[in-house]
Design a protein around this motif. Structure first.
Motif, mmCIF file in Angstrom:
data_model
loop_
_atom_site.group_PDB
_atom_site.id
_atom_site.type_symbol
_atom_site.label_atom_id
_atom_site.label_comp_id
_atom_site.label_asym_id
_atom_site.label_seq_id
_atom_site.Cartn_x
_atom_site.Cartn_y
_atom_site.Cartn_z
ATOM 1 N N LYS A 1 0.832 -1.211 0.000
ATOM 2 C CA LYS A 1 0.000 0.000 0.000
ATOM 3 C C LYS A 1 0.862 1.256 0.000
ATOM 4 C CE LYS A 1 -4.044 -2.121 2.176
ATOM 5 N NZ LYS A 1 -4.912 -2.155 3.377
ATOM 6 N N LEU A 2 1.994 1.206 0.662
ATOM 7 C CA LEU A 2 2.911 2.341 0.653
ATOM 8 C C LEU A 2 3.484 2.546 -0.748
ATOM 9 C CD1 LEU A 2 4.639 4.545 1.923
ATOM 10 C CD2 LEU A 2 6.268 2.757 2.628
ATOM 11 N N VAL A 3 3.898 1.467 -1.388
ATOM 12 C CA VAL A 3 4.428 1.551 -2.755
ATOM 13 C C VAL A 3 3.393 2.157 -3.683
ATOM 14 C CG1 VAL A 3 5.160 0.191 -4.752
ATOM 15 C CG2 VAL A 3 6.099 -0.317 -2.496
ATOM 16 N N LEU A 4 2.156 1.677 -3.578
ATOM 17 C CA LEU A 4 1.086 2.190 -4.437
ATOM 18 C C LEU A 4 0.862 3.680 -4.214
ATOM 19 C CD1 LEU A 4 -1.316 1.915 -6.361
ATOM 20 C CD2 LEU A 4 -2.692 1.178 -4.402
ATOM 21 N N ASP A 5 0.774 4.094 -2.961
ATOM 22 C CA ASP A 5 0.526 5.499 -2.649
ATOM 23 C C ASP A 5 1.670 6.379 -3.154
ATOM 24 O OD1 ASP A 5 -0.941 7.609 -1.698
ATOM 25 O OD2 ASP A 5 -0.505 7.255 0.418
ATOM 26 N N ALA A 6 2.905 5.896 -2.982
ATOM 27 C CA ALA A 6 4.064 6.660 -3.442
ATOM 28 C C ALA A 6 4.063 6.787 -4.962
ATOM 29 C CB ALA A 6 5.352 5.996 -2.964
ATOM 30 N N MET A 7 3.764 5.712 -5.651
ATOM 31 C CA MET A 7 3.756 5.750 -7.112
ATOM 32 C C MET A 7 2.654 6.667 -7.630
ATOM 33 S SD MET A 7 4.653 1.883 -8.358
ATOM 34 C CE MET A 7 3.095 1.256 -7.725
ATOM 35 N N LEU A 8 1.497 6.604 -7.005
ATOM 36 C CA LEU A 8 0.402 7.475 -7.430
ATOM 37 C C LEU A 8 0.738 8.937 -7.176
ATOM 38 C CD1 LEU A 8 -2.733 5.472 -6.234
ATOM 39 C CD2 LEU A 8 -2.038 5.928 -8.589
ATOM 40 N N ALA A 9 1.335 9.213 -6.020
ATOM 41 C CA ALA A 9 1.711 10.593 -5.704
ATOM 42 C C ALA A 9 2.753 11.106 -6.688
ATOM 43 C CB ALA A 9 2.241 10.681 -4.274
ATOM 44 N N GLY A 10 3.750 10.269 -6.976
ATOM 45 C CA GLY A 10 4.807 10.684 -7.880
ATOM 46 C C GLY A 10 4.323 10.882 -9.302
ATOM 47 N N SER A 11 3.507 9.961 -9.794
ATOM 48 C CA SER A 11 3.048 10.074 -11.181
ATOM 49 C C SER A 11 2.002 11.169 -11.332
ATOM 50 C CB SER A 11 2.488 8.733 -11.676
ATOM 51 O OG SER A 11 1.367 8.337 -10.906
ATOM 52 N N SER A 12 1.171 11.358 -10.328
ATOM 53 C CA SER A 12 0.170 12.420 -10.408
ATOM 54 C C SER A 12 0.822 13.794 -10.424
ATOM 55 C CB SER A 12 -0.805 12.326 -9.230
ATOM 56 O OG SER A 12 -1.544 11.119 -9.290
ATOM 57 N N GLU A 13 1.903 13.935 -9.627
ATOM 58 C CA GLU A 13 2.619 15.210 -9.600
ATOM 59 C C GLU A 13 3.468 15.381 -10.852
ATOM 60 O OE1 GLU A 13 6.048 17.453 -6.924
ATOM 61 O OE2 GLU A 13 4.864 15.832 -6.059
ATOM 62 N N GLY A 14 4.118 14.289 -11.272
ATOM 63 C CA GLY A 14 5.014 14.379 -12.410
ATOM 64 C C GLY A 14 4.322 14.376 -13.755
ATOM 65 N N ILE A 15 3.123 13.782 -13.813
ATOM 66 C CA ILE A 15 2.385 13.705 -15.077
ATOM 67 C C ILE A 15 0.979 14.253 -14.849
ATOM 68 C CG2 ILE A 15 1.881 12.243 -17.077
ATOM 69 C CD1 ILE A 15 3.592 10.073 -15.781
ATOM 70 N N PRO A 16 0.832 15.550 -14.713
ATOM 71 C CA PRO A 16 -0.507 16.113 -14.486
ATOM 72 C C PRO A 16 -1.383 15.940 -15.710
ATOM 73 C CG PRO A 16 1.085 17.854 -14.919
ATOM 74 C CD PRO A 16 1.876 16.585 -14.781
ATOM 75 N N VAL A 17 -2.684 15.872 -15.477
ATOM 76 C CA VAL A 17 -3.645 15.719 -16.576
ATOM 77 C C VAL A 17 -4.016 17.112 -17.080
ATOM 78 C CG1 VAL A 17 -5.900 14.849 -17.250
ATOM 79 C CG2 VAL A 17 -4.505 13.566 -15.608
ATOM 80 N N PRO A 18 -3.687 17.431 -18.332
ATOM 81 C CA PRO A 18 -3.918 18.785 -18.841
ATOM 82 C C PRO A 18 -5.376 19.029 -19.216
ATOM 83 C CG PRO A 18 -2.991 17.433 -20.564
ATOM 84 C CD PRO A 18 -3.022 16.578 -19.324
ATOM 85 N N ASP A 19 -5.747 20.276 -19.276
ATOM 86 C CA ASP A 19 -7.077 20.679 -19.744
ATOM 87 C C ASP A 19 -6.907 21.988 -20.514
ATOM 88 O OD1 ASP A 19 -9.716 21.134 -20.245
ATOM 89 O OD2 ASP A 19 -10.330 21.356 -18.151
ATOM 90 N N THR A 20 -6.490 21.863 -21.777
ATOM 91 C CA THR A 20 -6.199 23.032 -22.598
ATOM 92 C C THR A 20 -7.405 23.524 -23.386
ATOM 93 O OG1 THR A 20 -5.539 21.728 -24.534
ATOM 94 C CG2 THR A 20 -3.838 22.186 -22.877
ATOM 95 N N GLY A 21 -8.467 22.698 -23.423
ATOM 96 C CA GLY A 21 -9.654 23.070 -24.189
ATOM 97 C C GLY A 21 -9.730 22.410 -25.545
ATOM 98 N N ALA A 22 -8.696 21.649 -25.926
ATOM 99 C CA ALA A 22 -8.693 20.953 -27.210
ATOM 100 C C ALA A 22 -7.976 19.621 -27.036
ATOM 101 C CB ALA A 22 -8.013 21.784 -28.286
ATOM 102 N N VAL A 23 -8.488 18.583 -27.677
ATOM 103 C CA VAL A 23 -7.948 17.251 -27.447
ATOM 104 C C VAL A 23 -6.517 17.116 -27.960
ATOM 105 C CG1 VAL A 23 -8.904 16.276 -29.592
ATOM 106 C CG2 VAL A 23 -8.413 14.772 -27.641
ATOM 107 N N ARG A 24 -6.178 17.744 -29.078
ATOM 108 C CA ARG A 24 -4.824 17.588 -29.613
ATOM 109 C C ARG A 24 -3.789 18.169 -28.648
ATOM 110 N NH1 ARG A 24 -0.740 20.269 -32.317
ATOM 111 N NH2 ARG A 24 0.466 18.947 -33.767
#
Length: 201
Positions: A65-88
């Protein structure tokens, strides 16, 4: 104790807990980059974070559970989900963030571990990886969901397949190192994915 004296205490619920969580996850991500997921241990994480092992076990319950939480925290911070208004531009921005994350020690360590996750001998660790992928797909899938709502993609678009098509070339190049990730590759991948999703007239 007066009511005034007690007031500062009531204003700080979870303050220490939040600091402990941040310290532990930061330590876990550092060790993940240095040692890899298979060698990451709670004792080492606790020592680096400056907390007791019992504190880590009480909050996370298990190494998995610690590994999972750390990986989620790291990837969520390092790979944010963008919202630019256009799919491309959303897809290109997401691909660029992934490429930058894969260029870091933590990103490479997570990617290597992910490549072997299906062969994990530990059932709890295997389930942790599945939960990791489900969570990341739910987060990144918002890009495709918004595109469908805007009419940029057909309603029957396969979200998981779209993201796999976008991310797989970057992960392959980062892991195998046989070809570089060119600066314009995120945009090229976004165009290829969109061409495939929209079909031919």
């Amino acid at each position: 104790m007066t009511e005034e004296a007690a007031e500062p205490i009531r204003r700080r619920p979870g303050g220490r807990a939040a600091r402990v969580r941040e310290a532990v996850l930061s330590a876990a991500l550092e060790l993940l980059a240095e040692e890899g997921v298979d060698r990451l241990g709670i004792a080492a994480v606790a020592a680096r974070a400056g907390v007791n092992e019992t504190t880590v076990y009480r909050r996370w319950g298990s190494r998995e559970k610690l590994v999972l939480d750390a990986m989620l925290a790291g990837s969520s911070e390092g790979i944010p989900v963008p919202d630019t208004g256009a799919v491309r531009t959303d897809l290109a921005a997401f691909a660029r963030a992934l490429a930058e994350y894969l260029a870091t020690p933590t990103g490479r360590s997570v990617a290597r571990a992910a490549a072997l996750s299906s062969d994990a001998a530990d059932p709890e660790l295997a389930e942790a990886w599945q939960a990791f992928w489900r969570s990341r797909l739910d987060q990144a899938g918002a890009v495709i969901g918004r595109a469908v709502e805007r009419g940029e993609l057909p309603p029957d678009t396969d979200t998981a397949l779209a993201l796999e098509l976008l991310c797989a070339p970057l992960q392959t190049r980062a892991l195998l190192g046989h070809r570089p990730i060119e600066p314009d590759l995120p945009e090229r991948l976004a165009d290829l994915v969109l061409d495939g999703l929209r079909g031919r007239d």
